[in-house]
Each structure stands twice: as C-alpha cells, then as structure tokens.
Write a protein that holds these residues in place. Structure first.
Motif, PDB file in Angstrom:
ATOM      1  N   THR A 310       0.858  -1.180   0.000  1.00 19.38           N
ATOM      2  CA  THR A 310       0.000   0.000   0.000  1.00 19.38           C
ATOM      3  C   THR A 310       0.898   1.235   0.000  1.00 19.38           C
ATOM      4  O   THR A 310       1.997   1.212   0.547  1.00 19.38           O
ATOM      5  CB  THR A 310      -0.919   0.032   1.234  1.00 19.38           C
ATOM      6  OG1 THR A 310      -0.148   0.316   2.416  1.00 19.38           O
ATOM      7  CG2 THR A 310      -1.647  -1.293   1.407  1.00 19.38           C
ATOM      8  N   HIS A 311       0.414   2.298  -0.623  1.00 23.45           N
ATOM      9  CA  HIS A 311       1.225   3.525  -0.640  1.00 23.45           C
ATOM     10  C   HIS A 311       0.333   4.754  -0.663  1.00 23.45           C
ATOM     11  O   HIS A 311      -0.820   4.718  -1.106  1.00 23.45           O
ATOM     12  CB  HIS A 311       2.197   3.529  -1.819  1.00 23.45           C
ATOM     13  CG  HIS A 311       1.538   3.631  -3.170  1.00 23.45           C
ATOM     14  ND1 HIS A 311       1.097   4.833  -3.696  1.00 23.45           N
ATOM     15  CD2 HIS A 311       1.260   2.684  -4.106  1.00 23.45           C
ATOM     16  CE1 HIS A 311       0.579   4.624  -4.890  1.00 23.45           C
ATOM     17  NE2 HIS A 311       0.658   3.327  -5.168  1.00 23.45           N
ATOM     18  N   SER A 312       0.895   5.844  -0.172  1.00 23.10           N
ATOM     19  CA  SER A 312       0.234   7.151  -0.187  1.00 23.10           C
ATOM     20  C   SER A 312       0.767   7.950  -1.373  1.00 23.10           C
ATOM     21  O   SER A 312       1.384   7.397  -2.282  1.00 23.10           O
ATOM     22  CB  SER A 312       0.508   7.892   1.124  1.00 23.10           C
ATOM     23  OG  SER A 312       1.888   8.216   1.224  1.00 23.10           O
ATOM     24  N   GLU A 313       0.543   9.274  -1.342  1.00 27.46           N
ATOM     25  CA  GLU A 313       1.068  10.152  -2.378  1.00 27.46           C
ATOM     26  C   GLU A 313       2.188  11.047  -1.840  1.00 27.46           C
ATOM     27  O   GLU A 313       2.542  12.040  -2.472  1.00 27.46           O
ATOM     28  CB  GLU A 313      -0.046  11.036  -2.938  1.00 27.46           C
ATOM     29  CG  GLU A 313      -1.151  10.254  -3.617  1.00 27.46           C
ATOM     30  CD  GLU A 313      -2.288  11.135  -4.086  1.00 27.46           C
ATOM     31  OE1 GLU A 313      -2.564  11.164  -5.301  1.00 27.46           O
ATOM     32  OE2 GLU A 313      -2.914  11.809  -3.226  1.00 27.46           O
ATOM     33  N   GLN A 349      -8.834   6.742   1.245  1.00 25.24           N
ATOM     34  CA  GLN A 349      -9.470   6.775  -0.062  1.00 25.24           C
ATOM     35  C   GLN A 349      -8.575   6.117  -1.099  1.00 25.24           C
ATOM     36  O   GLN A 349      -7.490   6.612  -1.399  1.00 25.24           O
ATOM     37  CB  GLN A 349      -9.764   8.224  -0.484  1.00 25.24           C
ATOM     38  CG  GLN A 349     -10.831   8.904   0.368  1.00 25.24           C
ATOM     39  CD  GLN A 349     -11.017  10.355  -0.013  1.00 25.24           C
ATOM     40  OE1 GLN A 349     -10.094  11.151   0.097  1.00 25.24           O
ATOM     41  NE2 GLN A 349     -12.210  10.709  -0.475  1.00 25.24           N
ATOM     42  N   GLY A 350      -9.035   4.985  -1.632  1.00 24.91           N
ATOM     43  CA  GLY A 350      -8.268   4.272  -2.642  1.00 24.91           C
ATOM     44  C   GLY A 350      -8.376   4.932  -4.002  1.00 24.91           C
ATOM     45  O   GLY A 350      -9.466   5.351  -4.413  1.00 24.91           O
ATOM     46  N   LEU A 351      -7.239   5.025  -4.708  1.00 27.36           N
ATOM     47  CA  LEU A 351      -7.193   5.666  -6.023  1.00 27.36           C
ATOM     48  C   LEU A 351      -6.780   4.725  -7.144  1.00 27.36           C
ATOM     49  O   LEU A 351      -7.128   4.955  -8.299  1.00 27.36           O
ATOM     50  CB  LEU A 351      -6.211   6.849  -5.993  1.00 27.36           C
ATOM     51  CG  LEU A 351      -6.528   7.998  -5.037  1.00 27.36           C
ATOM     52  CD1 LEU A 351      -5.454   9.064  -5.141  1.00 27.36           C
ATOM     53  CD2 LEU A 351      -7.908   8.592  -5.331  1.00 27.36           C
ATOM     54  N   GLY A 366      -3.528  11.225  -0.535  1.00 23.75           N
ATOM     55  CA  GLY A 366      -2.960  11.924   0.611  1.00 23.75           C
ATOM     56  C   GLY A 366      -1.456  12.053   0.588  1.00 23.75           C
ATOM     57  O   GLY A 366      -0.755  11.080   0.304  1.00 23.75           O
ATOM     58  N   ASN A 367      -0.957  13.270   0.889  1.00 20.78           N
ATOM     59  CA  ASN A 367       0.486  13.484   0.997  1.00 20.78           C
ATOM     60  C   ASN A 367       0.856  14.151   2.309  1.00 20.78           C
ATOM     61  O   ASN A 367       1.929  14.736   2.442  1.00 20.78           O
ATOM     62  CB  ASN A 367       0.990  14.329  -0.182  1.00 20.78           C
ATOM     63  CG  ASN A 367       0.575  15.791  -0.077  1.00 20.78           C
ATOM     64  OD1 ASN A 367      -0.420  16.112   0.561  1.00 20.78           O
ATOM     65  ND2 ASN A 367       1.338  16.674  -0.703  1.00 20.78           N
TER      66      ASN A 367
END
Length: 389
Positions: A310-313, A349-351, A366-367
């Motif tokens: 999993t990763h964010s922005e 929130q999945g993108l 999200g960052n």
C-alpha cells in the motif's frame, strides 16, 4: 570572486554563489534593513529578525512571501517608493551577479518535501486506541538490539498451529491492537529498531543468520508458554522505514522460502541516481534498492507467495517515493494500474490498484503525515486482505 558551497536544506543539490551576494540577495528578498559593517556578526539585524529568518529558511511549505511585506524603517509614500526603487535596482544587480558568478551546470535545487506539513481535514484518519488485549503477552530479549514483543490473542490460545506475523516499525501496541481486532487467530511479534531503513536493516546486515536466530527464539518462547500455539505460516509486515529490515532479510535466499507473505504499508523506497535527483529532473531509480523484492513479487504473481503493497502520495523529494518505487516494481512485473474510487480502512481513499495472483498494489490519496500514519492504523484490514481466505 570566490564562491562558497551552500547546502540547501536536506537536498543533495548544491548552489554555488558568492557569499556576500547571497547575504545581500536574501536580505532584499526578505525586506530587511541592511546595516553594513556591523560588529555584531549578524549584519546588524536584531535577534527577532534573526529568529524570523530561521523560521523562513526552515518553513519551506508556507509563508514564503511573509518576509517581503515591507519591514523597512522609511515612512511616507515617497520614501517607500525610493526604498522600492533601490531594492529593485540592487535585486537586478544581484540577479546578474548570480547569473555570472555561479556555474551554469550546477544541479537544480531540490527541496525535500517529506510528508506535507499542511493540516488535512478531508479524511477522518481514524485511530486505534491502546487498550486491554486479552491473551498472552511475551517478550524476547538478546536477539536484536531492542526487545521483541510477542502477542498471542485469546482466540489463538490453546490452538495447535497459528500464523505468525513479524512486524517492523512503530509503537508495539499498535500491531497488538490490530491483531486483537481481527476475527482470525493470528500471532504477532513486533519489533521497533528505530527510524530509518538503514537502522532497521543493520542487525540483519551485521549477521546473515540473525533472522534464523529470531525465528528460533520465537519458537522457543512459544514452546515455553502455557497454551501458546506453534507457528504455521510466517508473514512479514512493515510500515514506513521498517521495509529496510525485510529488504535485508530477503537478500538471503533461504529466508524467502520460509516466508509465506509480505505486507508493506507505505514503506517501499529507493535512492535516486544521481543521488538526490528526482525522476522529473532526469534522475533514475536505483534498482539495486528494490531488486530483493522482485523475486518474491514474481512468485506472488505466480500464486506461490502473497504480497500486498500500500502507498500514499507523499513525495520525499530526495529519494524515490512509495508511489515511484511501486511503479518500478509494477513495470518489472508488466502489471498496469487500474484507477479506482473507493473507501479504505480508517477513512482512507483508494485511487488505484494493480493485482495478479497473490500480488497486489493499492494506491491511496494523501500526501500529509496523517495520511502516512493511516496505513499503520489500517493494518488489520490489510492483513485480512493478505492472509489467504
């Protein structure tokens, strides 16, 4: 005129400018009164101005224009116009000096972003709470620089064989709470070695048999605890820089054979080449930093293993983000991303998603720092997705 080399923030890029020109240029941009020949050593500025300058230099994500809102001591419309003309003239002179006095091939400035310091209020950022967790709480010392906290939830006590999760990075009560909330009987051994991927990797770099020693110590501790089950399948999980431990463990081939699955929660990074130069500025990702994960990922795609990333922005700036590192891995596997819009755990929130066999990558919005922490607090949901049905 000799130039001094100045490191900008934590960036690996360098900007060479004449020291006197730099001071004059910064003074003009910040709208400060310039006092020449001061014996105080700080250009005649008061302590208040000095502190304000420090805040402006370190506050890279906001308030860039605050220092230029007119702190001159001249009053009156004509005086202010005169001051403006003088500053404009000197600013143009300094710009020319910067153009002529610096090497035109100097690397571009790269300000490290890390997680954005802005306050994010759109998503709920639900959090686990440290509370009572019925079961066996055991401790193992002497194998790693820090103690290993081993937790057997009550629903697993008395069973013969139960999956074991070894987690790296974060407060030890968080994985315990996550495991306690899951309906599946799963044990967890939590290890927090400190911040930084190198710190997490070091024990396994110093001794290639350390992972085997750790597993033996866990088996022995479970065998000595009344009602504790033995280990069936082994899973490794990590949040943030904890991936450094898993990467080093995977460098020893026999270790991968013992691992059933891997979960990386917003923690998969690599260096840029040249060091510190982002992809947007012509840099590349150092594939050697990600290579240990590739064979395991391929086996997961084939269905022999399980792997969830999993990763964010969040964009660190001076090394590859979790998004960029995941993209590199997907490119090696030949897997495309599919855009999605769906809710994840703890208000995430999945993108995007990429999936094949037992391998999956999920990108989340999200960052900001809370977005990064969300991944750890969503551990129970991610583990449920990683474990076979």
């Amino acid at each position: 005129m000799p130039c001094s080399t100045v490191e900008i923030g934590r960036s690996r890029s360098y900007w060479e400018i004449p020291e006197c020109t730099k001071r004059l240029f910064v003074g003009i941009l910040m709208g400060r009164r310039l006092t020449w020949g001061s014996a105080s050593g700080n250009g005649g500025r008061s302590r208040r101005h000095e502190r304000h300058g420090q805040h402006e230099r370190h506050g890279q994500h906001g308030g860039h224009g605050e220092g230029a809102r007119g702190r001159g001591t001249l009053r009156g419309g004509r005086a202010q116009c005169t001051l403006l003309r003088v500053r404009t003239s000197i600013l143009l002179t300094c710009t020319a000096a910067l153009t002529m006095g610096c090497h035109p091939t100097a690397a571009p400035l790269v300000a490290p972003q890390q997680a954005s310091p802005m306050r994010e209020t759109t998503r709920t950022h639900e959090r686990l709470i440290d509370g009572e967790t019925p079961g066996l709480q055991l401790r193992i010392e002497g194998v790693l620089p820090t103690a290993v906290d081993l937790f057997v939830p009550q629903r697993a006590v008395g069973l013969s064989n139960v999956p074991l999760v070894i987690h790296f990075m974060g407060a030890t009560w968080l994985p315990r709470q996550a495991i306690a909330s899951m309906p599946q009987p799963v044990m967890v051994a939590t290890i927090h070695l400190g911040s930084g991927s190198a710190i997490n990797a070091r024990p396994f770099v110093d001794d290639s048999t350390r992972f085997t020693q750790l597993l033996s110590a866990i088996d022995s501790r479970l065998a000595s605890a009344n009602g504790a089950p033995q280990v069936s399948d082994l899973y490794l999980t990590a949040w943030s820089a904890g991936y450094g431990a898993i990467r080093q463990i995977l460098r020893t081939a026999p270790n991968a054979e013992r691992i059933r699955g891997i979960l990386l929660m917003d923690g998969l990074h690599a260096s840029y080449r040249p060091d510190g130069r982002p992809l947007a500025d012509g840099g590349t990702i150092d594939s050697l930093d990600l290579a240990p994960f590739l064979p395991f990922a391929r086996r997961a795609v084939a269905g022999d293993k399980r792997m969830l990333i999993t990763h964010s922005e969040v964009f660190p700036g001076t090394y590859a983000s979790t998004t960029e590192a995941s993209d590199w891995l997907l490119s090696q596997l030949g897997l495309p991303r599919t855009p999605i819009l769906e809710w994840g755990p703890v208000g995430m929130q999945g993108l995007s998603r990429a999936r094949a066999g037992g391998f999956e990558v999920i990108g989340f919005a999200g960052n900001s720092a809370p977005d990064h922490v969300d991944h750890l607090h969503g551990m129970a949901a991610f583990l449920a997705r990683l474990l076979p049905p």
